[in-house]
Design an enzyme around this catalytic site. Structure first.
Site, PDB file in Angstrom:
ATOM      1  N   GLY A 408      21.672 -53.652 -81.185  1.00  8.21           N
ATOM      2  CA  GLY A 408      21.574 -53.041 -79.874  1.00  8.21           C
ATOM      3  C   GLY A 408      21.598 -51.537 -79.942  1.00  8.21           C
ATOM      4  N   GLY A 411      24.553 -45.694 -75.408  1.00 11.70           N
ATOM      5  CA  GLY A 411      24.685 -44.240 -75.319  1.00 11.70           C
ATOM      6  C   GLY A 411      25.206 -43.615 -76.582  1.00 11.70           C
ATOM      7  N   GLY A 413      24.414 -44.224 -80.217  1.00 14.23           N
ATOM      8  CA  GLY A 413      23.749 -44.665 -81.425  1.00 14.23           C
ATOM      9  C   GLY A 413      23.277 -46.103 -81.428  1.00 14.23           C
ATOM     10  N   ASP A 529      38.752 -47.443 -71.710  1.00 20.53           N
ATOM     11  CA  ASP A 529      37.463 -47.965 -71.235  1.00 20.53           C
ATOM     12  C   ASP A 529      37.398 -49.476 -71.444  1.00 20.53           C
ATOM     13  OD1 ASP A 529      34.844 -47.594 -70.121  1.00 20.53           O
ATOM     14  OD2 ASP A 529      34.039 -47.921 -72.118  1.00 20.53           O
TER      15      ASP A 529
END
Length: 709
Positions: A408, A411, A413, A529
């Site tokens: 995948g 944002g 890398g 997060d």
């Protein structure tokens, strides 16, 4: 006449000097004040023009002698001055919840009459001085929530009047002092939780007959059996031995009888009631741990035939073989580091052309360029694969020759699934090309992240740094992320919802991982997060928290924004497609996709707090209970899941309207579901102060009866 007037003026002037002269204790306190910062002006009336300090804020005197210094929660900042030790009549010191740092001054223990020392909630570090044994009148010692390290001084047992001892939430190591239970028989409160204390629990702990409330030894590394003498403690005392390395049969005597399982959980070697783990390996009267619990660790147990039993463990030869193997492995890795200067696998011609091919998801080897400019020694950069785990069994050559599949792109890398020739599967995140001047900062940060070891946190195994490449190497987690497990995967028709028992096991695992980050990791971290896409599921659906610390690393390397994006290993390849090219999945902006999980105060406060994680965890619980997305469609508008749940409660809707319809088959577990719902509602309180800690959440979940096996 003139001469008389002169002497009168002289005497008056001298009398004013005497009245306005501050005594020695006042001078000592002013020295303390001058060594710190007082942003709130809490010490504004500490004035050198006073005769003594007895009227000053926070100071109490008896017979014009300072007996108490109490200045809690005033944001005082600085080193703790040694001047306090010169207050000869000092009895009480309370400086809790300030911002003092540095070590404890030895002079502080020169006040022989000191009865209470409360310094909790600061940033003090270093070891606890052995001079603490000089405080023969000490009754209360609270050094919790600091950064103290080293062992508990053996001289502490000389404080025989000590009634309250709280050393929790530090980095203390080593065993408890000899004579702990015999010397401190006056103890009424004992909290040593969340440290790194090890060794066996002393048999004489059973002598602490004055204890009240809780004796908390949880979240340490205590090992060996539980001494049967702990049963001699008053029955009203709650004993918390959870999260250690204790082993053997739980003694069933005195105060240890009828204890709940939460007192003993997370001790893999413990067995017997109240745990649901039988002690089939123990024969009563032969090798039951309770029969040898009072013996020292090096005392050989007697078997039933009277012969000395052999201690279980590795032989000396095995240990030598392991050590030699490790040394040889390290040397081999060192020889292979020179390969870092060469292109180790074939890429398509040209850097830009190669990047385009990768983004198309083709099955290519993971390759990167040798830095053409040579090593930047002045920046401390090293072109090598740095292992963060002694069990890393691959080198850079093997990594770069391995087959790699694009999992995948987000944002921060591109992420690859890398399969080595020996079958070992890894996840590799490729960071940005910037940050060449910040190698030391990157090195420090990644080393700290690499020290995190917990079964419910994804492990960072190694990293690579050079001018054009920054790689992070993780364990590969095969079963995708929690978001897909709850809602299914886009484009896949088949979807098997999780049972309640599996969901509860996942909830418990996430709580354990967060509690470790918050209270037991080296720096008491904040994730910042947390969301379902950052929670991966292992082979047995065990949860592992990922993306921890990624935002900081991305800032250093220029690989992304401050807010971490979706998980580096969250883009799993379906089992039937593991050897086929995989299409890249581009995630949405983290600020958008993660906003539903952010605490309300996150919009106003820049620095994340542990209470942010608690709120995010509460939203995840609601999502798992309800099966709803973080944004719920209500009429023609959308509201976030927390508001939707609150709306259901206000409208007194039936529980069936809130629960995931797939949980109807687990109707016999409805009581547990309601309990989890209550826990989640506590976590999503608007006020951070009203939210529980993750440790309390974890303990509350473990009181539920569903098996986690």
């Amino acid at each position: 006449m003139v001469s008389g007037l002169f002497w009168l003026v002289f005497l008056l002037c001298n009398s004013f000097i005497l009245v306005g002269s501050l005594n020695d204790e006042g001078s000592a306190l002013l020295s303390f004040r001058h060594s710190i910062q007082d942003p709130e002006g809490s010490l504004s009336n500490w004035n050198s023009s006073d005769e003594n300090p007895c009227s000053w804020i926070g100071i109490t005197c008896q017979e014009e002698k300072v007996v108490s210094v109490s200045i809690p929660k005033k944001n005082l900042f600085g080193l703790l001055s040694s001047a306090l030790g010169s207050l000869s009549a000092l009895r009480h010191v309370n400086l809790r919840n300030n911002k003092f740092f540095g070590s404890l001054p030895i002079e502080l223990f020169h006040a022989p009459g000191l009865q209470s020392l409360v310094l909790c909630g600061n940033s003090l570090s270093g070891s606890i001085p052995p001079q603490i044994g000089n405080l023969s009148y000490l009754q209360a010692l609270d050094l919790s929530q600091n950064w103290f390290n080293g062992s508990i001084p053996t001289t502490l047992v000389q404080c025989k009047r000590l009634k309250s001892l709280d050393l929790s939430h530090n980095n203390l190591t080593g065993p408890l002092p000899i004579g702990f239970g015999i010397g401190l028989v006056a103890l009424e409160k004992l909290d040593l939780s969340f440290n790194k204390l090890n060794g066996s629990i002393p048999w004489d702990m059973g002598n602490l007959s004055s204890l009240q409330g809780t004796i908390d030894l949880s979240y340490n590394f205590f090992s060996g059996p539980i001494p049967a003498s702990l049963g001699h403690l008053p029955e009203k005392v709650y004993i918390d031995l959870s999260h250690n390395n204790l082993s053997g049969l739980i003694p069933q005597n005195g105060g240890l009888v009828n204890r709940g399982p939460t007192a003993f959980i997370e001790n893999p070697g413990l067995c017997g009631p109240p745990l649901k783990k039988s002690c089939s390996s123990y024969t009563p009267g032969v090798n039951a741990p309770s029969s040898i619990s009072n013996l020292p660790d090096n005392f050989p147990a007697q078997t039933s035939d009277g012969k000395k039993g052999k201690r279980r463990g590795l032989s000396k030869i095995a240990v030598i073989v392991i050590v030699v193997s490790n040394v040889c492995g390290i040397c081999l890795v060192g020889l292979l580091l020179s390969c870092c200067y060469w292109r180790l696998c074939a890429c398509r011609k040209g850097k830009d052309e190669g990047s385009d091919n990768v983004e198309k998801g083709s099955n290519e080897c993971l390759c990167f360029r040798k830095d053409e400019s040579g090593p930047l020694s002045e920046n401390g950069e090293q072109y090598e694969l740095v292992a963060l785990d002694t069990q890393v069994a691959f080198d850079l050559d093997e990594l770069l020759k391995a087959s790699a599949f694009v999992l995948g792109k987000s944002g921060i890398g591109i992420v690859y699934k890398v399969v080595l020739e020996n079958g070992l599967t890894l996840a590799v995140r490729r960071l940005g090309e910037g940050g060449s001047q910040r190698y030391k900062e990157f090195q420090t940060e990644v080393a700290a992240i690499g020290k995190i070891r917990h079964p419910n946190i994804v492990t960072l195994r190694a990293y690579y740094w050079c001018v054009e490449e920054k790689l992070l190497i993780y364990d590969y987690i095969p079963n995708g992320n929690l978001s897909a497990a709850i809602h299914g995967k886009a484009g896949l028709v088949s979807f098997m919802p999780l049972s309640w028992s599996v969901r509860l096991r996942i909830m418990k695992g996430i709580a354990k991982g967060l509690a470790y980050l918050h209270e037991f990791s080296p720096k008491k971290y904040v994730h910042g997060d947390l969301k379902p896409s950052n929670i991966l599921l292992g082979p047995n659906m065990e949860p592992q928290i990922s993306d921890f610390g990624l935002g900081r690393l991305a800032n250093i390397t220029g690989g992304g924004s401050a807010t971490p994006p979706s998980n580096p290993m969250a883009f799993e390849i379906p089992q039937q497609q593991q050897n086929a090219p995989t299409e890249i999945i581009t995630t949405s902006s983290p600020l958008i996709s993660g906003s539903c999980y952010q605490a309300p105060e996150a919009l106003k406060i820049v620095k994340p707090s542990q209470k942010w994680d608690v709120y995010s965890y509460g939203v995840i619980l609601l999502e798992m209970i309800s099966g709803k997305s973080p944004m719920v469609q209500v009429g023609t508008s959308e509201i976030d899941l927390v508001k939707w749940i609150q709306l259901c409660i206000e409208e007194k809707k039936p529980l069936s309207d809130v629960l995931d319809p797939f949980l109807a088959r687990d109707s016999d577990k409805e009581e547990e579901m309601v309990a989890v719902l209550k826990i989640s509602l506590a976590c999503v309180q608007t006020s951070p102060e009203k939210r529980p800690s993750m440790r309390h959440v974890s303990d509350a979940l473990y009181t539920l009866t569903t098996s986690t096996n």
